[in-house]
Enzyme design. Structure first.
Site, PDB file in Angstrom:
ATOM      1  N   HIS A   1      -4.725   4.567  -7.690  1.00 15.69           N
ATOM      2  CA  HIS A   1      -3.964   3.353  -7.342  1.00 15.69           C
ATOM      3  C   HIS A   1      -3.886   2.340  -8.476  1.00 15.69           C
ATOM      4  O   HIS A   1      -3.247   1.308  -8.332  1.00 15.69           O
ATOM      5  CB  HIS A   1      -4.560   2.701  -6.097  1.00 15.69           C
ATOM      6  CG  HIS A   1      -4.503   3.605  -4.913  1.00 15.69           C
ATOM      7  ND1 HIS A   1      -3.368   3.751  -4.153  1.00 15.69           N
ATOM      8  CD2 HIS A   1      -5.419   4.452  -4.400  1.00 15.69           C
ATOM      9  CE1 HIS A   1      -3.594   4.639  -3.195  1.00 15.69           C
ATOM     10  NE2 HIS A   1      -4.831   5.078  -3.331  1.00 15.69           N
TER      11      HIS A   1
ATOM     12  N   LYS B   1       2.017   8.250  -6.810  1.00 12.76           N
ATOM     13  CA  LYS B   1       1.955   6.912  -6.238  1.00 12.76           C
ATOM     14  C   LYS B   1       2.832   5.975  -7.076  1.00 12.76           C
ATOM     15  O   LYS B   1       4.049   6.110  -7.025  1.00 12.76           O
ATOM     16  CB  LYS B   1       0.497   6.498  -6.080  1.00 12.76           C
ATOM     17  CG  LYS B   1      -0.122   7.342  -4.951  1.00 12.76           C
ATOM     18  CD  LYS B   1      -1.601   7.270  -4.780  1.00 12.76           C
ATOM     19  CE  LYS B   1      -1.993   8.188  -3.613  1.00 12.76           C
ATOM     20  NZ  LYS B   1      -3.412   8.461  -3.525  1.00 12.76           N
TER      21      LYS B   1
ATOM     22  N   SER C   1      -8.970   2.817  -2.408  1.00 10.74           N
ATOM     23  CA  SER C   1      -7.678   3.100  -1.793  1.00 10.74           C
ATOM     24  C   SER C   1      -7.470   2.408  -0.458  1.00 10.74           C
ATOM     25  O   SER C   1      -6.338   2.184  -0.055  1.00 10.74           O
ATOM     26  CB  SER C   1      -7.499   4.610  -1.635  1.00 10.74           C
ATOM     27  OG  SER C   1      -8.557   5.156  -0.883  1.00 10.74           O
TER      28      SER C   1
HETATM   29  C1  LIG Z   1      -4.122   9.530  -2.826  1.00  6.38           C
HETATM   30  C2  LIG Z   1      -5.434   9.693  -3.470  1.00  6.38           C
HETATM   31  C3  LIG Z   1      -5.860  10.946  -3.912  1.00  6.38           C
HETATM   32  C4  LIG Z   1      -5.085  12.193  -3.616  1.00  6.38           C
HETATM   33  O1  LIG Z   1      -3.942  12.267  -4.421  1.00  6.38           O
HETATM   34  P1  LIG Z   1      -2.709  13.168  -3.923  1.00  6.38           P
HETATM   35  O2  LIG Z   1      -1.925  13.384  -5.159  1.00  6.38           O
HETATM   36  O3  LIG Z   1      -2.005  12.363  -2.880  1.00  6.38           O
HETATM   37  O4  LIG Z   1      -3.295  14.435  -3.369  1.00  6.38           O
HETATM   38  C5  LIG Z   1      -7.041  11.026  -4.608  1.00  6.38           C
HETATM   39  N1  LIG Z   1      -7.806   9.934  -4.834  1.00  6.38           N
HETATM   40  C6  LIG Z   1      -7.447   8.711  -4.383  1.00  6.38           C
HETATM   41  C7  LIG Z   1      -8.318   7.531  -4.654  1.00  6.38           C
HETATM   42  C8  LIG Z   1      -6.261   8.563  -3.664  1.00  6.38           C
HETATM   43  O5  LIG Z   1      -5.908   7.377  -3.193  1.00  6.38           O
END
Ligand SMILES: *Cc1c(COP(=O)(O)O)cnc(C)c1O
Length: 390
Positions: A205, A236, A177
């Site tokens: 991602h 996302k 990330s």
């Molecule tokens: C953003 C993210 C999360 C958390 O997800 P949310 O739905 O924003 O709580 C978990 N793992 C990774 C790799 C992330 O980038």
């Protein structure tokens, strides 16, 4: 004992104090930030779906038909039709027998990992895995073995050295990330088979972005059926909110019985479920394919322009493009100077990344124009010279 005010002042002195800025209107490739229009270069809205008309429409129709709340945990007041429909869509998307929705990625990782591992088990965790994975590991009470980032030889050695009668569980981000590089899934799949371990991939991602049909990092490598637990988020690239585990029927049934963040939390409301269902449809459509093509073209352009300007982009292979800066002080000045030029990026500091590896985290969207990206590269280049990063 120090007061919280003193602790906050200390954070400010260390350059680690965090603030939030006000965005007017919807999340788009340009937004009004604290009153000024800027290019948005730090959102995870990779395909630009966060204000897509089809998704807005799905939400409105769901509210009219199903109301606005699920009112309780699904184990208490029941699964609504949309929960079931979304889980069917996710399982089909990932090619698994079943899927379970979680309220967020954070809730998924802190629910799934402690449910599937415990005392006597060993978790092998990439050093750069997301904070929610680390928290899930700590909650599990399993032994935690962290391996150097993407270092398959080191992981193999650790698997040899750490034997147990319990379970061995390998967990990795699909796309990292904060670095934008990919996990070496072919090698991890080989290791999990050699050592009889389970493999969980957090594809927050990659979902919607990677693979010819957007099914994520595992599709990119042609390994969808080889992953034991696919975790992914819906907030996302999919432009919605929430997360999921996709796995065998047994694992999913077990999670519904054991994952505390699933059991003890009110489930997602109808509008959010309907948005996710519509988003999955869109990602699999021709429009989805053309958005992915635009995103990958934009990302490739942006990465090579930054490299040409002399920046270290830390091995990025995706739309997540870090710009190395080193320490907290220069990185915050760096991001402020970029913002002064009308481009919104975040400086990333510890504890989000290891000390000494502060960076700008730039994220490209399918909806950025070439002119947006050229302006962004110019702003980063000028600001980078000001703070001495290049
Ligand atoms: C953003 C993210 C999360 C958390 O997800 P949310 O739905 O924003 O709580 C978990 N793992 C990774 C790799 C992330 O980038």
């Amino acid at each position: 004992m120090t007061t919280f005010r003193e602790e906050l002042d200390l954070l400010k002195k260390q350059g680690l104090y965090r603030t939030m800025r006000l965005v007017k209107g919807a999340q788009q490739s340009r937004v009004v930030l604290d009153g000024d229009e800027v290019i948005m270069l730090c959102s995870n809205n990779y395909l630009g779906l966060a204000d897509h008309p089809l998704l807005k429409d799905a939400a409105i129709r769901a509210v009219e038909k199903y109301g606005v709340s699920s009112a309780a945990s699904r184990l208490v007041s029941g699964t609504m039709e949309l929960h079931e429909e979304l889980e069917t869509c996710i399982a089909r998307f990932k090619g698994t027998e079943a899927a379970l929705i979680f309220n967020s990625g954070y809730a998924a990782n802190t629910g799934i990992i402690p449910a599937l591992t415990g005392k006597g088990d060993i978790i092998f965790c990439d050093r750069l895995n997301h904070a929610s994975i680390i928290d899930g590991c700590l909650l599990s009470r399993a032994r935690l073995v962290r391996y150097p980032h993407n270092n398959v030889a080191a992981l193999r050695q650790l698997l040899v050295e750490n034997e147990t009668d319990g379970r061995r569980f390998i967990v990795t981000d699909g796309v990292f990330s904060m670095d934008g590089d990919l996990a070496p899934l072919p090698e991890l799949v080989a290791l999990k088979k050699e050592f009889g371990a389970l493999l969980m991939v957090d594809d927050a991602h990659g979902t919607g972005v990677l693979g010819t049909t957007g099914r994520g990092t595992a599709e990119h490598f042609g390994l969808l059926p080889e992953i034991d637990i696919h975790m992914g988020t819906l907030g996302k690239a999919l432009g919605s909110f929430g997360a999921y585990a996709a796995a065998s029927r047994d694992i999913v049934e077990y999670l519904a019985n054991r994952a505390r963040s699933f059991i003890f939390s009110t489930s997602l409301p109808p509008a959010v479920l309907a948005i996710s269902i519509a988003a999955l449809g869109l990602v699999c459509s021709r429009e989805g394919a053309s958005l992915r093509k635009r995103l990958s073209d934009n990302s490739a352009f942006f990465r090579s322009a930054l490299e040409d300007a002399g920046f270290d982009i830390m091995g990025s292979e995706t739309q997540i493009t870090p710009v190395f800066a080193g320490d907290p002080e220069p990185v915050m000045e760096f991001s402020n100077n970029v913002l002064d030029r009308g481009v919104y990026v975040q400086g990333i500091r510890p504890p989000t990344v290891p000390a000494g590896s502060c960076r700008l985290r730039c994220t490209v969207m399918a909806t950025h124009t070439r002119a947006d990206l050229e302006q962004a590269v110019l702003a980063i280049t000028e600001a980078g010279k000001e703070v001495g990063v290049i």
